[in-house]
Structures are given as structure tokens and as C-alpha cells.
Design an enzyme around this catalytic site. Structure first.
Site, PDB file in Angstrom:
ATOM      1  N   ARG A  95       0.736  -1.258  -0.128  1.00 27.88           N
ATOM      2  CA  ARG A  95       0.029  -0.040  -0.042  1.00 27.88           C
ATOM      3  C   ARG A  95       0.893   1.214   0.089  1.00 27.88           C
ATOM      4  O   ARG A  95       0.515   2.225  -0.417  1.00 27.88           O
ATOM      5  CB  ARG A  95      -0.912  -0.056   1.283  1.00 27.88           C
TER       6      ARG A  95
ATOM      7  N   TYR B 237     -15.072  17.882 -15.873  1.00 28.77           N
ATOM      8  CA  TYR B 237     -15.260  16.588 -15.956  1.00 28.77           C
ATOM      9  C   TYR B 237     -16.286  16.320 -15.036  1.00 28.77           C
ATOM     10  O   TYR B 237     -16.518  16.598 -13.652  1.00 28.77           O
ATOM     11  CB  TYR B 237     -14.323  15.681 -15.632  1.00 28.77           C
TER      12      TYR B 237
ATOM     13  N   ASP C 256      -6.338  18.483 -14.777  1.00 27.20           N
ATOM     14  CA  ASP C 256      -6.790  17.188 -15.138  1.00 27.20           C
ATOM     15  C   ASP C 256      -6.328  17.428 -16.627  1.00 27.20           C
ATOM     16  O   ASP C 256      -7.006  18.020 -17.564  1.00 27.20           O
ATOM     17  CB  ASP C 256      -8.348  17.226 -15.364  1.00 27.20           C
TER      18      ASP C 256
ATOM     19  N   LYS D 255      -7.492   6.273 -20.081  1.00 24.04           N
ATOM     20  CA  LYS D 255      -7.716   6.931 -21.217  1.00 24.04           C
ATOM     21  C   LYS D 255      -6.583   6.549 -22.149  1.00 24.04           C
ATOM     22  O   LYS D 255      -6.263   5.527 -22.433  1.00 24.04           O
ATOM     23  CB  LYS D 255      -8.361   8.118 -21.199  1.00 24.04           C
TER      24      LYS D 255
END
Ligand SMILES: *Cc1c(COP(=O)(O)O)cnc(C)c1O
Length: 392
Positions: free
Chosen positions: A55, A107, A180, A205
Site C-alpha cells: 500500500r 469533468y 486534469d 484513457k
């Protein structure tokens, strides 16, 4: 390879293959192994190995993070489970009751996270404005404004933000900036070189590039921010697993050739659509008809791989077009090697009211195209046939 030095000299395409710390692997493997171990053994009580618990840090994740960071000209990155997990991780940097200035038309998932969750759980407040209007930005800033959230180009109408002057304004006031950068990928725009503090991507993406992975990443411009992000990664744990880090790193290897083809296809398709009798308007920053074409040339390497168009006709016409298409896939996502088409009105922006959509310029006749790596002649023929038969 002595990386730190050679990276600086090599071009983007070369860095996608060699940048970051990818070569420190067992048996001189030329690609990092997928380290599935959750834990790494210590030799003794005083042993402080680089990797102890996955982690916190994991070798496969590190290989991927260091490569993305190098491509974005940042000093390090944190890979997260999805794009929105990356956004949520950035928002954890803010003290409660902070105010955030946000690009209008941001977004939808970012909007939802801010309005439906962080407003309630962290007391965040927001102002949505066109970040190109610097006077409006200055006027929107409050004593508790801690972050400006940029998105450029925006979805689906591909408006750009002039990044550098906005970051100058933010820095003068000690306000963080995060962009972004999903629609550009590191190939098309490197915002840290324009003054941005944090770059966020949905790796689902272009970074992944093959529509087979969900992921997100945040790149930090400096060590201080990187250290804080890593602590949040450890404390909140929205990190990317090793299999998906492997896929994302594998995707990065071909980012340069994919983006080159996808952007070239987009320019050819956009030029074709602009002269098509069934098309009312085309939105593409790489075309001289785009109102921010000059800014695009200054700030981006190409016009991007997403094109939007309004067709002449109503919802029924649009439906006939998408039904007739044989290559373009009607899908919610973008950025893959296959060309995709999206009806923003009923798909990506479906949760907004008709009035909200109208105010954003999103009508029933708008379609967003995500260009794949197919032959542009086939893409153009597919669109031409579908547009003509929808009207006939
Ligand atoms: C897809 C997307 C996101 C969210 O990413 P996920 O990986 O789906 O969580 C954020 N911003 C933009 C611009 C996107 O296209």
C-alpha cells in the site's frame, strides 16, 4: 543506462521507453516484473528496505510512477485506482472548509465528487468560472481559496485554458494549481513546464490506451507536494494495484506512436467534417476555425485526438448516424486505439438537466469523437456514409 543524465538529453519518444527507474530489476529484465507481494521481508529490526508494504510502495508501481513523472517533467507521481481516486487524493491535500476555483464545464465525475461528497464531508465550497478570464478568477478568490482546478481541453466542446498566466496569478496568492490533463496525455501538453503544481490523469484513457484498464495518476512538481501525496496514498489507500500498473506502463511504451497517429487522424477527420454538408459545426483546437487555435499552437503539441461536431438534424438523425457507423463504437470512454463516438447529451452529461446542458452548449445534435489508430481513410468513409444515409 545512466538515466538521470540521458533522460534530459533524449526526446519524449525515447523517454516513454527508458525514463524513470525501470531498469533496476532482477536478472537484467528489460521490463519490470509484476510484484504481487503485499509484503517484503526485513533482515532485522533496524532494516529499512525501500519496499516494505505494497500500500505504501511497490516496485511495479514505482516503475510506472517514475516513468509518468519523467514524461510530465515532474519530480514524482502517485498511481491511484482510477482517475476519480486520483482527484479525491488531490482534494485530501486541502484543509476542511477550503474554497476551490474550478474550470466551468469540468469533468462530470469531478463535479460530482466536489458537490455531492466533499461539500458535505470536508466543507469544500466551489466557484465554477472560465479560467481564461483572469479578472473573474481574481474576483472569485476568497481568503480560504486553496486550489484552482484546471481542465484543458474541456469535455466535450474542447475549450482551452491559457495555463501559464493563470498559474502566475495562483502562485502570487499562494494557491495550489492542479490540472486534469487526461485529454492531452503527457504527449500533448506538459503543464508543469507552464507552472502547474499538480497534474492529474485518468490513465483509463490515453496512458493505458487500450480500453483495458481503469487507473489514475497524480504527478507532483516538487518534493514537498510529492511527500504529502505519498502520505495520503498511504493513509487513504486509493492506490493502483500491481497488475494495472504493469498495464499502464506497457501502455506508456507506445504513447508516442499512438498519440501521433490519433492526433493526425483527428486533424484529418475534423477537416473533412468541417466541409461536410450534414455537419453544422466542428470543434477541434487543431483547426484554424477554433477560437483558441493560436493558444493551442503555443501550449499543445497538436490539436488532440478528440473532435466534437454538431450535425444538422434532431435526436432521431443522430441516432441513425450512430446506428449506421461500422468502425466508430458508441461508448462512454475515450483514448483507446479503437475510434469511439459519444452522445454527450444522453451519455456523459445525462445527469444534468436540459437547461444546464443548453447553458453549456450541449444539444441533442452534438457528438464527440475519440480518434483511434485506424486508417483515417476508413474513419472518414465510415462517417461520410453514416451522415449521408442518416439524412437520406
Ligand atoms: C475519464 C475521466 C476522468 C475520470 O477517470 P476514471 O479513470 O474514469 O475514474 C477524469 N477526467 C477526465 C477528463 C476523464 O475523461
Amino acid at each position: 543506462m545512466s538515466q538521470a543524465m540521458s533522460e534530459r538529453k533524449s526526446s519524449f519518444a525515447t523517454r516513454t521507453i527508458h525514463a524513470g527507474e525501470q531498469s533496476a530489476f532482477a536478472d537484467n529484465a528489460i521490463f519490470p516484473a509484476i510484484y504481487t507481494a503485499s509484503s517484503f521481508a526485513k533482515r532485522g529490526l533496524d532494516d529499512q528496505p525501500e519496499y516494505a508494504y505494497s500500500r505504501v510502495s511497490n516496485p511495479t508501481r514505482h516503475a510506472y510512477e517514475s516513468c509518468v513523472a519523467a514524461l510530465e517533467e515532474g519530480c514524482g507521481a502517485l498511481a491511484c485506482a482510477s482517475g476519480v481516486a486520483a482527484t479525491a487524493t488531490v482534494l485530501e491535500l486541502l484543509p476542511k472548509d477550503s474554497h476551490v476555483v474550478v474550470m466551468s464545464g469540468v469533468y462530470g465525475g469531478t463535479f460530482r465528487l466536489l458537490e455531492d461528497y466533499r461539500s458535505r464531508t470536508s466543507g469544500l465550497t466551489t466557484t465554477y468560472i472560465d479560467l481564461n478570464d483572469l479578472q473573474a478568477v481574481a474576483a472569485a478568490i476568497q481568503p480560504n481559496t486553496r486550489l484552482i482546478w484546471i481542465e484543458s481541453p474541456t469535455n466535450p466542446l474542447l475549450g482551452l485554458v491559457d495555463i501559464r498566466p493563470l498559474c502566475d496569478l495562483a502562485r502570487e496568492r499562494d494557491i495550489l494549481t492542479c490540472i486534469d490533463n487526461t485529454f492531452c496525455s503527457p504527449w500533448n501538453q506538459q503543464p508543469i513546464t507552464l507552472g502547474v503544481d499538480l497534474v492529474m490523469h485518468s490513465a483509463s484513457k490515453y496512458i493505458g490506451g487500450h480500453s483495458d484498464l481503469t487507473g489514475g495518476v497524480v504527478v507532483a512538481a516538487n518534493q514537498e507536494l510529492l511527500g504529502r501525496l505519498r502520505k495520503i496514498g498511504m493513509a487513504v489507500g486509493a492506490i493502483q494495484g500491481p497488475f494495472d500498473c504493469y498495464l499502464a506502463l506497457r501502455g506508456l511504451k507506445t504513447l508516442d506512436v499512438r498519440m501521433e497517429r490519433q492526433c493526425a487522424n483527428a486533424l484529418k477527420v475534423a477537416s473533412f467534417l468541417e466541409s461536410h454538408p450534414q455537419v453544422e459545426q466542428v470543434y477541434y483546437p487543431g483547426l484554424p476555425s477554433h477560437p483558441q487555435h493560436e493558444l493551442c499552437k503555443r501550449q499543445m503539441r497538436a490539436g488532440g485526438a478528440v473532435v466534437a461536431m454538431k450535425i444538422k438534424g434532431d435526436r432521431a438523425t443522430v441516432n441513425r448516424v450512430v446506428e449506421q457507423l461500422e468502425i466508430f463504437v458508441l461508448a462512454d470512454s475515450l483514448g483507446g486505439v479503437e475510434s469511439m463516438i459519444n452522445h454527450s447529451y444522453s451519455m456523459s452529461h445525462n445527469s444534468l438537466s436540459h437547461e444546464q446542458k443548453a447553458a453549456m452548449g450541449i444539444g441533442e445534435n452534438l457528438l464527440r469523437l475519440s480518434m483511434g489508430i485506424e486508417d483515417h481513410r476508413d474513419l472518414i468513409a465510415d462517417l461520410d456514409r453514416a451522415l449521408r444515409s442518416a439524412v437520406a
